[in-house]
Design a protein around this motif. Sequence first.
Motif: not given
Length: 433
Positions: A252, A256, A292-293, A295-297, A299, A335
């Motif tokens: 992440r 970023w 971006e995904l 970075r979101a993973s 979550a 994920r």
Amino acid sequence: MSGLLWHKDGVEVDPRIMQFLAGDDVLLDRELFLHDVQASQAHVQGLERIGLLGADECAGLLRELDALAADFRSGAFVLDARYEDGHSAIEARLIERLGDAGRKVHTGRSRNDQVLVASRLWLKARLDELIAHCTAAARVCLDRAASEALPMPGYTHLQRAVVSSTAMWFAGFAEALIDDARRAQDTRGLIDANPLGTAAGYGVNLPLDRDFTTAALGFARLQVSPVYAQLSRGKFELAALDALASALLDLRRLAWDLSLFTTAEYGFVHLPAAYTTGSSIMPNKRNPDVVELMRASYAAVAAARCEVEQLLSLPSGYQRDLQFSKGSIVHGFGRGLGALALLPGLLRALEWNESSMLAAIEPSMYATDVAIEQAAAGVPFREAYRRAAETAASSGEGRTPQGSLDARVSPGGAADLRLDELERRWQALAVAT
């Protein structure tokens, strides 16, 4: 839904209740199915060893389990809504093909230790993937740290701070990923314990050869206590998710950085088109969606961990609540590992824009060098700090980014990255796996 293992004569089965009880277990069990078959083979061999199956029965069961695994891989057998779960599907198939021999296969075991051993084998395989992805990404970082050291701004609080380099950036993430792989190895060692033969959590009145099944399934040790086998469900899943989360936290932060560095405002990094997508309305746009995904993973992993943790507000012994942990680990690992699998390729492909990075290095970024040099010459550091602050705007006179990097001789600094030490740690990982 047919072949309910627990159904009693005279009890009406409400399909709505059954649907609620089954949930998406059949779909999730597709992930665990081959491990369940593998565990069934070990259990069958164990039953033969204590005389509960004859040699011919054992051979027939092993043959049919091999055939079932092959049919599952090819798609000839589909685990679907005909079955309550993967366990009942295996037993139904064996009974269909072998009659009474198939009816003997559940002797001495429960669906509780079946799901424990299948999920334990699945977790070990996923942790192996995690280790492989982290070591592969660390390898790219080490190679690029050794081959290129372009000056770039180093930031604190998102403000330009001191001169850094691409080699320092890569070395930092290399060490992080090496530690992530080591943590995954340690976690794999923790969960590498065989629960098969603990039945519903209290053992059985049979001399099951649990040492044999431990070796046959490739476990490092026996999980001795049947009570602990049940207590470890969820606990071991949390440990595995924690190891995954550690790597995803580093991913992440890396993502970023790249999200910022690829903007026009920074312009430090160019991503190949394969790692970007276009806008549906703006013809001029290329969006860093992969980054971006990534970075979101985290979550998804954090959500999975939270769900499992909340499920564990339970007394000892098996509780049906634990069924929901299966979906959490499958989705979380799916994920997380999916994101990490793309990281080595991304790290290999990104290109630095040297001119943009040099242009972003401003004179005040040498002020720390000035203060340290004066302190090394005998000026008390706080006095040196004050003087450097007063002349920060002109700190860059006669200085170059490369000169600043060459003077950074503290261990781990730009002039002494200690890549040889990181290489030894990486090699130790490779040997261990």
